[in-house]
Design a protein around this motif. Structure first.
Motif, PDB file in Angstrom:
ATOM      1  N   SER A   2      21.246  27.880 -32.689  1.00 31.97           N
ATOM      2  CA  SER A   2      21.589  27.155 -31.538  1.00 31.97           C
ATOM      3  C   SER A   2      21.320  25.466 -32.133  1.00 31.97           C
ATOM      4  CB  SER A   2      20.918  27.387 -30.324  1.00 31.97           C
ATOM      5  OG  SER A   2      19.560  26.906 -30.443  1.00 31.97           O
ATOM      6  N   SER A   3      22.284  24.756 -31.386  1.00 33.74           N
ATOM      7  CA  SER A   3      21.878  23.489 -31.351  1.00 33.74           C
ATOM      8  C   SER A   3      21.834  22.563 -30.122  1.00 33.74           C
ATOM      9  CB  SER A   3      22.984  22.633 -32.297  1.00 33.74           C
ATOM     10  OG  SER A   3      24.291  22.944 -31.474  1.00 33.74           O
ATOM     11  N   LEU A   4      21.092  21.259 -30.239  1.00 35.12           N
ATOM     12  CA  LEU A   4      21.141  20.612 -29.065  1.00 35.12           C
ATOM     13  C   LEU A   4      21.731  19.242 -29.178  1.00 35.12           C
ATOM     14  CD1 LEU A   4      18.676  20.158 -26.474  1.00 35.12           C
ATOM     15  CD2 LEU A   4      18.804  18.037 -27.626  1.00 35.12           C
ATOM     16  N   ILE A   5      22.924  19.155 -28.507  1.00 34.71           N
ATOM     17  CA  ILE A   5      23.558  17.771 -28.899  1.00 34.71           C
ATOM     18  C   ILE A   5      23.268  16.655 -27.627  1.00 34.71           C
ATOM     19  CG2 ILE A   5      26.134  16.834 -28.566  1.00 34.71           C
ATOM     20  CD1 ILE A   5      26.904  19.880 -28.987  1.00 34.71           C
ATOM     21  N   GLY A   6      22.981  15.277 -28.324  1.00 33.58           N
ATOM     22  CA  GLY A   6      22.541  14.326 -27.230  1.00 33.58           C
ATOM     23  C   GLY A   6      23.078  13.002 -27.986  1.00 33.58           C
ATOM     24  N   ASP A   7      22.998  12.156 -27.256  1.00 38.00           N
ATOM     25  CA  ASP A   7      23.601  10.907 -27.564  1.00 38.00           C
ATOM     26  C   ASP A   7      22.443   9.934 -28.011  1.00 38.00           C
ATOM     27  OD1 ASP A   7      21.954  10.479 -25.480  1.00 38.00           O
ATOM     28  OD2 ASP A   7      23.336   9.096 -24.273  1.00 38.00           O
ATOM     29  N   ASP A  21      11.190  22.162 -33.931  1.00 40.02           N
ATOM     30  CA  ASP A  21       9.815  23.257 -33.577  1.00 40.02           C
ATOM     31  C   ASP A  21      10.352  24.402 -32.677  1.00 40.02           C
ATOM     32  OD1 ASP A  21       8.368  21.758 -35.494  1.00 40.02           O
ATOM     33  OD2 ASP A  21       7.364  20.841 -33.617  1.00 40.02           O
ATOM     34  N   ARG A  22      11.166  24.159 -31.878  1.00 40.05           N
ATOM     35  CA  ARG A  22      11.819  25.154 -30.905  1.00 40.05           C
ATOM     36  C   ARG A  22      12.859  25.984 -31.401  1.00 40.05           C
ATOM     37  NH1 ARG A  22      10.607  23.746 -24.873  1.00 40.05           N
ATOM     38  NH2 ARG A  22       8.933  22.381 -25.013  1.00 40.05           N
ATOM     39  N   GLY A  23      13.302  25.673 -32.673  1.00 41.98           N
ATOM     40  CA  GLY A  23      14.277  26.470 -33.193  1.00 41.98           C
ATOM     41  C   GLY A  23      15.974  25.963 -33.093  1.00 41.98           C
ATOM     42  N   ALA A  24      15.999  24.863 -32.793  1.00 45.14           N
ATOM     43  CA  ALA A  24      17.377  24.391 -32.755  1.00 45.14           C
ATOM     44  C   ALA A  24      17.767  23.390 -33.719  1.00 45.14           C
ATOM     45  CB  ALA A  24      17.443  23.813 -31.272  1.00 45.14           C
ATOM     46  N   LYS A  25      18.820  23.093 -33.724  1.00 47.92           N
ATOM     47  CA  LYS A  25      19.367  21.782 -34.807  1.00 47.92           C
ATOM     48  C   LYS A  25      19.768  20.874 -33.924  1.00 47.92           C
ATOM     49  CE  LYS A  25      22.521  20.789 -38.033  1.00 47.92           C
ATOM     50  NZ  LYS A  25      24.091  21.107 -38.746  1.00 47.92           N
ATOM     51  N   PRO A  26      19.159  19.474 -34.293  1.00 48.65           N
ATOM     52  CA  PRO A  26      19.386  18.404 -33.395  1.00 48.65           C
ATOM     53  C   PRO A  26      20.840  17.955 -33.813  1.00 48.65           C
ATOM     54  CG  PRO A  26      17.751  17.832 -34.780  1.00 48.65           C
ATOM     55  CD  PRO A  26      17.962  19.387 -35.019  1.00 48.65           C
ATOM     56  N   VAL A  27      21.949  17.851 -32.833  1.00 48.70           N
ATOM     57  CA  VAL A  27      23.232  17.116 -33.136  1.00 48.70           C
ATOM     58  C   VAL A  27      23.184  15.719 -32.627  1.00 48.70           C
ATOM     59  CG1 VAL A  27      25.579  17.310 -33.290  1.00 48.70           C
ATOM     60  CG2 VAL A  27      24.231  19.241 -33.514  1.00 48.70           C
ATOM     61  N   ILE A  28      22.616  14.814 -33.063  1.00 51.03           N
ATOM     62  CA  ILE A  28      22.236  13.561 -32.550  1.00 51.03           C
ATOM     63  C   ILE A  28      22.774  12.388 -33.288  1.00 51.03           C
ATOM     64  CG2 ILE A  28      20.618  11.840 -31.366  1.00 51.03           C
ATOM     65  CD1 ILE A  28      18.748  14.393 -30.762  1.00 51.03           C
ATOM     66  N   PRO A  29      23.534  11.576 -33.024  1.00 51.44           N
ATOM     67  CA  PRO A  29      23.872  10.466 -33.915  1.00 51.44           C
ATOM     68  C   PRO A  29      22.882   9.232 -34.188  1.00 51.44           C
ATOM     69  CG  PRO A  29      25.031  10.088 -32.091  1.00 51.44           C
ATOM     70  CD  PRO A  29      24.424  11.478 -31.703  1.00 51.44           C
TER      71      PRO A  29
END
Length: 90
Positions: A2-7, A21-29
């Motif tokens: 899973s991924s976390l999308i943020g600004d 650490d929580r097992g997600a991929k950061p999608v943050i520019p």
């Protein structure tokens, strides 16, 4: 995965480490002043705009934006009605 999308406001090393650490991929520019650049999926980040527009459309309804209802079930019903009306108008 899973991924976390943020600004760009969430572009911090500590926050990125917590996401990993929580097992997600950061999608943050990256911010413009960042020294070490991180790669991110521009394709996945474009989907964030659709979700932002959806929440903006729901907040056009005063009852949803100010959360008049005390009970969660009544608020969820108001959100459902607002979503139906917003979909119907478009």
């Amino acid at each position: 995965m899973s991924s976390l999308i943020g600004d760009k406001g969430y572009d911090g090393d500590g926050f990125r480490a917590e996401i990993v650490d929580r097992g997600a991929k950061p999608v943050i520019p990256n911010k413009s002043n960042r020294v070490t650049l991180h790669s991110f999926s521009k394709r996945a980040y474009k989907g964030r705009n659709v979700i932002e527009r959806c929440f903006c459309r729901l907040k056009d309804f005063r009852r949803v934006a100010t959360r008049y209802d005390k009970l969660a079930r009544n608020f969820l019903a108001a959100v459902h009605l607002a979503a139906i009306v917003a979909y119907w108008i478009n």
